[in-house]
Design an enzyme around this catalytic site. Structure first.
Site, PDB file in Angstrom:
ATOM      1  NE  ARG A 178     -65.619  81.761 -78.513  1.00 45.31           N
ATOM      2  CZ  ARG A 178     -64.689  82.645 -78.819  1.00 45.31           C
ATOM      3  NH1 ARG A 178     -65.026  83.756 -79.459  1.00 45.31           N
ATOM      4  NH2 ARG A 178     -63.440  82.461 -78.456  1.00 45.31           N
ATOM      5  CD  GLU A 193     -54.972  89.082 -80.819  1.00 46.56           C
ATOM      6  OE1 GLU A 193     -55.285  88.895 -82.006  1.00 46.56           O
ATOM      7  OE2 GLU A 193     -55.752  88.873 -79.881  1.00 46.56           O
ATOM      8  CE  LYS A 248     -57.273  91.698 -79.961  1.00 52.25           C
ATOM      9  NZ  LYS A 248     -58.513  91.740 -80.764  1.00 52.25           N
ATOM     10  CB  SER A 306     -61.728  90.079 -73.321  1.00 53.49           C
ATOM     11  OG  SER A 306     -62.346  89.306 -74.317  1.00 53.49           O
ATOM     12  N   GLY A 307     -59.504  87.667 -73.820  1.00 53.06           N
ATOM     13  CA  GLY A 307     -58.776  86.437 -73.523  1.00 53.06           C
ATOM     14  C   GLY A 307     -59.437  85.415 -72.621  1.00 53.06           C
TER      15      GLY A 307
HETATM   16  P1  13P Z   1     -61.221  87.954 -77.075  1.00 55.19           P
HETATM   17  O1  13P Z   1     -61.444  89.359 -76.569  1.00 55.19           O
HETATM   18  O2  13P Z   1     -62.452  87.109 -77.032  1.00 55.19           O
HETATM   19  O3  13P Z   1     -60.006  87.318 -76.458  1.00 55.19           O
HETATM   20  O4  13P Z   1     -60.928  88.074 -78.621  1.00 55.19           O
HETATM   21  C1  13P Z   1     -60.057  89.012 -79.084  1.00 55.19           C
HETATM   22  C2  13P Z   1     -59.308  88.493 -80.222  1.00 55.19           C
HETATM   23  O5  13P Z   1     -59.212  89.136 -81.220  1.00 55.19           O
HETATM   24  C3  13P Z   1     -58.663  87.171 -80.081  1.00 55.19           C
HETATM   25  O6  13P Z   1     -57.755  86.964 -81.086  1.00 55.19           O
END
Ligand code: 13P
Length: 332
Positions: A33, A177, A219, A261-262
């Site tokens: 990033r 998650e 999550k 948010s993905g």
């Molecule tokens: P994002 O919201 O950027 O997808 O990140 C959340 C996260 O913890 C990814 O593992």
């Protein structure tokens, strides 16, 4: 396992109108990033950026917990205060990503499993001593022709269960998650099917391992079409499909559900969550645990103008505030 400690930590994490901020990008993800925005990929630059995130004034009004990566958990501000102590002084919970990323799933082309169980018990003990009260473990799923496979879902679910058990034995709240990746051309219906089946498999294994559900948080990704699908689906439809899927597949007894948010747009992440809270009462606390959807504006601003930390922090807090409003269905 002290159930009382776990329940109290969960309650602090999902307390309305707050959510969790994920700043747990691994070294390689953080560096990618940074590179995209022309920021040098050094440890000091990563520290400087995370200091900005950790010290943002008043963010505790909207954020209940931060998820760190191992490097960040051990870092301090320029003036020598550990990041952990800064968060603790604001009443923010400290979380830690404990998986060690993903690796190819042998014999299953295009699928991945998650690493990091080896030595996890010992690491959790250390994290707990340092001040972590919750942890996160992420597995990823590709949607496509016959994917995700039952084998991949089962293997990841078994590992989620082992991880969650170890966390709870150490009085650390596990965030489980499962992320259905946004890449691909799949439809909303395919996304629903993959998410629903996977949640079934995940909860079967968690039940089998006797996980204390009130002391854990799910999550999940939202049920959205793949980013290359040429369809337009409204925020309301995404909210309805996601909540339907979660109501069908997630136990009411769970401590809470948070979203990643993905890779969806910052605005969609807010609007989808907001729309879910306008569907009427939900059986579990439901909020955000975003990384990109909260950090994006701050990171872009700081990359352009590293001297203006105050502006980057203002953008971060604004994004956190918008998501906080969405978490109670009051975003306009
Ligand atoms: P994002 O919201 O950027 O997808 O990140 C959340 C996260 O913890 C990814 O593992």
């Amino acid at each position: 396992m002290n159930q009382d400690i776990l329940i109290k930590t969960v309650a602090r994490l999902v307390m309305q109108p707050k959510g969790i901020l994920a700043i747990d990008e691994s070294l390689s993800t953080c560096n990618k990033r940074f590179e995209k925005l022309g920021v040098p990929t050094t440890e000091e630059k990563r520290r400087e950026y995370r200091e900005l995130l950790v010290t943002a004034p008043n963010i505790e009004k909207y954020i209940s917990g931060y998820i760190f990566f191992d490097e960040t958990l051990r870092q301090s501000t320029k003036d020598g205060r550990s990041f952990i102590s800064v968060l603790e002084s604001k009443g923010i919970e400290v979380g830690i990503k404990v998986d060690e990323g993903t690796t190819e799933f042998a014999g299953h082309q295009g699928e991945k499993i998650t690493k990091g169980l080896e030595g996890l018990g010992e690491r959790l003990k250390e994290y707990r001593k340092l001040g972590a009260t919750f942890a996160k473990w992420r597995a990823v799923y590709t949607v496509g022709n016959n994917l995700p496979s039952e084998d991949c879902m089962k293997k990841n679910a078994e590992d989620f269960a082992k991880y969650a058990k170890l966390c709870q034995e150490n009085d650390i709240v596990p965030i489980v998650e499962p992320e259905v990746l946004i890449d691909g051309e799949y439809t909303l219906e395919q996304s629903y099917k993959a998410t629903a089946r996977n949640l079934e498999v995940v909860f079967n294994e968690l039940k089998r391992a006797n996980i204390f559900f009130l002391g854990m948080i799910l999550k999940t990704s939202m049920v959205i079409p793949g980013k290359d699908a040429k369809v337009s689906v409204s925020n309301i439809e995404i909210a309805q499909t996601t909540v339907k899927c979660l109501k069908e597949k997630v136990l009411k007894e769970i401590g809470g559900i948070v979203f990643l948010s993905g890779g969806q747009s910052d605005e969609d992440a807010i609007k989808n969550l907001n729309a879910m809270h306008q569907l009427g009462p939900l059986p579990w606390p439901l909020t955000f645990s975003y990384g990109r959807a909260i950090q994006n504006p701050a990171l872009e601003s700081w990359a352009k103008n590293p001297a203006d930390v105050a502006l980057a922090q203002k953008l971060l807090v604004q994004a956190a505030q918008s998501n906080s409003l969405a978490s109670i269905g009051q975003y306009k």
